[in-house]
Design an enzyme around this catalytic site. Sequence first.
Site, PDB file in Angstrom:
ATOM      1  CB  CYS A 160      43.146   7.790  18.714  1.00  0.00           C
ATOM      2  SG  CYS A 160      44.436   7.896  19.968  1.00  0.00           S
ATOM      3  CG  HIS A 179      41.224   3.629  20.021  1.00  0.00           C
ATOM      4  ND1 HIS A 179      41.970   3.567  18.875  1.00  0.00           N
ATOM      5  CD2 HIS A 179      41.890   4.457  20.858  1.00  0.00           C
ATOM      6  CE1 HIS A 179      43.049   4.317  19.011  1.00  0.00           C
ATOM      7  NE2 HIS A 179      43.023   4.872  20.208  1.00  0.00           N
ATOM      8  CD  GLU A 203      39.888   1.712  16.554  1.00  0.00           C
ATOM      9  OE1 GLU A 203      39.005   2.537  16.885  1.00  0.00           O
ATOM     10  OE2 GLU A 203      41.101   1.867  16.833  1.00  0.00           O
TER      11      GLU A 203
END
Lengths: 78, 78, 724, 212
Positions: free
Chosen positions: D86, D188, D190
Amino acid sequence: MTRVVVTVMPKAGVLDPQGQTVEGALGRLGFGGVSDVRVGKRIELEVGGDDPLAAVHEMCERLLVNALIEDYDVRAES
Amino acid sequence: MTRVVVTVMPKAGVLDPQGQTVEGALGRLGFGGVSDVRVGKRIELEVGGDDPLAAVHEMCERLLVNALIEDYDVRAES
Amino acid sequence: MSGATKPKHRALGLTDREAERITALLDREPTDPELVMFSLMWSEHCSYKHSRRLLGRFPSEGPGVLQGPGENAGVVEIEPGRALALKIESHNHPSAVEPFEGAATGVGGIVRDILAMGARPIALLDSLRFGELRSARSRHLFVRSVAGIGHYGNCIGVPTVGGEVAFDDRYEDSCLVNAMCVGVVEPGRVLRAAASGADNAVVLIGNRTGADGIGGASILASAELDEDEDRRPSVQVSDPFTERKLMDCCLELASSDLLVALQDLGAAGLTSASSEMAAKGGVGIDIDLDAVPLRQALTPAEILVSESQERMLAVVEPRLLDEVIRVCRRWELDATRIGVVTDDGDLVARSGGEVVARIRATSLTDEAPAYRVALHAPSPSEPLDLADVPEPTDLATAWRELLGRPNVASKRWVFEQYDHLVGANTIVRPGGDAAVVRLPGSNRAIALTTDCAERHAELDARGGGAASVLEAARNIAAVGARPLAATDCLNFANPEKGSTGWRLREVIEGMSQALEALGIPIVSGNVSLYNESPARAIYPTPVVGMVGVIEDAAARVGHGFVDSGDVVLIAGGGRPRLDASEWLGEARGCPDRPDAASEARLCELLARAGERRLVQSAHDVSGGGVAVALAECAIAGRLGADVELPVERRADEALFGEGGGRVVVTCRPRNLDALRDAAGGVPLTEIGTVGGDLLRVRIGSDMAELSVADATNAYEAGIPEVVA
Amino acid sequence: MSVAVLRFPGSLDHESAQRAVESVGGIATSVWHADAELPAGVGAVVVPGGFSYGDHLRPGAVASRAPIMGAVRRHVDRGGLVLGICNGFQVLCEAGLLPGALRPNATLTFVCRQASVEVADDGSPWTAPLGVGARLSIPIKNNQGAWFGHPEIDRVALRYVGDDRLGSVTAAAGVLDESGRVLGLMPHPEEACDPLLGSTDGQSLFGVAAAA
Ligand SMILES: Nc1ncnc2c1ncn2[C@@H]1O[C@H](COP(=O)(O)OP(=O)(O)O)[C@@H](O)[C@H]1O
Ligand SMILES: [Mg+2]
């Protein structure tokens, strides 16, 4: 058709966080002696009609500008 | 100190969703005959030194402008 | 009246009596800066002069409460070694003037309240009210407020995990923008705002001070300066990047034990922050206004009351000052010693070597006047005559139409503009009942919600106050959590007029009774009065923010249907009624008073059933009745159901009626007996089975049928269609 | 070897990224933007998401000029791996370590929702374990996620499946540098490394980082 340029800047005294960041970043990159950085917008548009500048002024009042925090200026492209 | 103005506009061919949205919104507000709206940035800064314009050109190359998607112009405030 | 002839105190909004009281407290005439300081500190916003006496009714104590009302935020212990700080606040007026910046700075303000407790903000919620979306002004306020909240929350990296939004003509002239923040803190590291230690440094951290939000001070200045245009208060522009740095920096300072006290600068800026810190600590503070970093030239009075955002005030021991400033520099933040703590109890401001204000700090805070509000009961509402409510010709069409109404429709358009995931802890996302955020390093998770039953409160203040608390509790319980604590924002009309004062008292009474039934405290709150125009006063709008605890995060319950063949039940009691319902679309009728004791039992059942993994899904019945609740379960689970509802006076009443404390629950057939055993006295009505791609509801001989796809389309299109 | 997770003023996802590294058994080290060198023993660098410098001027622009980015460049030259997520993707584009630039979303709004992306180029250490056509369910959360570049020459690693393309050229969700060692993506990963969050599809990328 006329190409009209509107510049919109944060009003004097109004916080400009973007200007602050740019000023700090230029300093860190080693550009000394830079101050009072302000970041605003530039809008270019093609307008027809008899009085394009008057039309754009009205667009600014109604849409393009937030009069509470921004000042603006309208001119035909030179 | 010189007040320098940098204008930064999206390069031709780069999508400008903000310009498109402004154009659409102006149409809906009843402003006819508006076309080719582009939205860019205007950066104003106070610069010292012998050759403020040259310094600002360098700032543009190193930080203020992304040459892949933006064109720019530097001039002293009139 | 022109500024020249109107006495200064009146121009600043102080009454003649208040002006006399100021002279008596000072034992002399106030200086101009002093008068401005009093006018702001004694405003309703800072002093709660019309509501203070009534707020004492709230239950605010409990075994886990580490900090009740009175500090920047309440703090309640959630597990050994971990506490939650919570608070909700309004930013109604600034949002009406400039919705993007007003809503954004509202988020910024509530985050700094949590930060001032030494807590790390972990979740945000918002509660919004606007006029009907057919009004262009209300659309603008709605769209821009949402953008502003998103801009701020997204940029500071605190997930906005929930909230609510409703539209009613009564908010056309006075929109409401309330924001809530929750943070985590170690109980032993809770910071307080009380200054202490003579000679300790007072340090201003964060943005420079400008003319932002200066009201009274500029009135005064303009009276002297002949209406200077530039003296108009300027709108506060949000700077979430600086806020994020403030968060990181203050948390680092707090965890390194570098601070004696910390306080945010909100309304009335430096005056409020310093007088509250001094008054709480029983000390004085001496400020050198010449040391305050400025963005533009300001008068001493303006510096004292500027509401520039993204600033914090810290008290620091002299030996640690250099270290504090070093940490702030590392975060690229200004930090300036602007004053010292003294032991004389006075707030002193100096400029150009002269004392421009010397006021006993407690005169500004504790000595503010407190008024008794006028208590006039409004005339009781008329019962709703069902014969006056047109019966829908086709139930399915009515159902679909209701699903698309902005008050009922999916709020996806709102919450997808909010980063509700940042931090990677959001395990129940917005769209259902409460959001669930797990606590890193713990098995526990917390549930969060904001709710309000304003139409009910308009018709029956006490009942509506209770209903607001109970709806929040049901939303918490529906995800499998136990309510832990609440915060509230009382948005009301002019307290000096009509029945507002009576309603305020009654709402507080109803809320308190419901909180007592649930056994949870109010640990913080906020009051916003004068939300009215000559044409309209808002409904009494007591927004309740609540947090709950789930012992095992993995046991959280969603609202969507899960498996075909699951049994659908309604848990809880109360009769569905159209009074004040979404289907009726207005505040009319006599809604039933909620039964707080039985709703508390319902909440406990839901929490227990979640823990024992007896339920597959649960969803609170609220706006739009059982029909809407069922549709939302089906839409979220992409599964239909076949249901039969108990017969009421009319089929539309059975489908769309609201009231009582009811929750749509599903369970595996094999868990049905265990669920019944767990229910104790809580009513459990089996109404049908999950499955297929149709939602079919029978009420006696009437039937309504909608495909899940049609329901989804109507529900998802409702808001995008009107704002596009 | 450890995974260096950079941190700039305004970084938001550095802790989530560290947890994601740890969820696959790796060791994560936080690295400050003002440092001139990476710590010894770093196999991969993660430039996490957030709003570094408030997204002012252009997202990633100011952070891309930070001292640590020189060290990241040298790390790439030595054959090291870099993952930009991002805002980290925006930083790498602005630094010239990845091709193209990220522009405002076509909606002009912030968009936060679960997205589906598909591997389009598996000739890189990052995507080889997944294979072309592999689909991942990962959240997107950004307001300037429209990639602009030249897909005829630039390497597109991931593409959006369905309508969630934000205005990206050829629906690109992630791109590689020429070498394939630097990957940037808008989604994302994560936030997709834990069953409680609804997806573990992000773990593959962190597995590559941890093993580097
Ligand atoms: N303004 C908002 N901001 C964030 N989330 C919202 C907002 N409005 C509604 N939501 C979310 O949408 C879902 C439904 O909200 P609502 O209809 O108010 O639920 P309920 O009636 O159960 O209180 C909830 O998850 C809520 O958090
Ligand atoms: Mg609910």
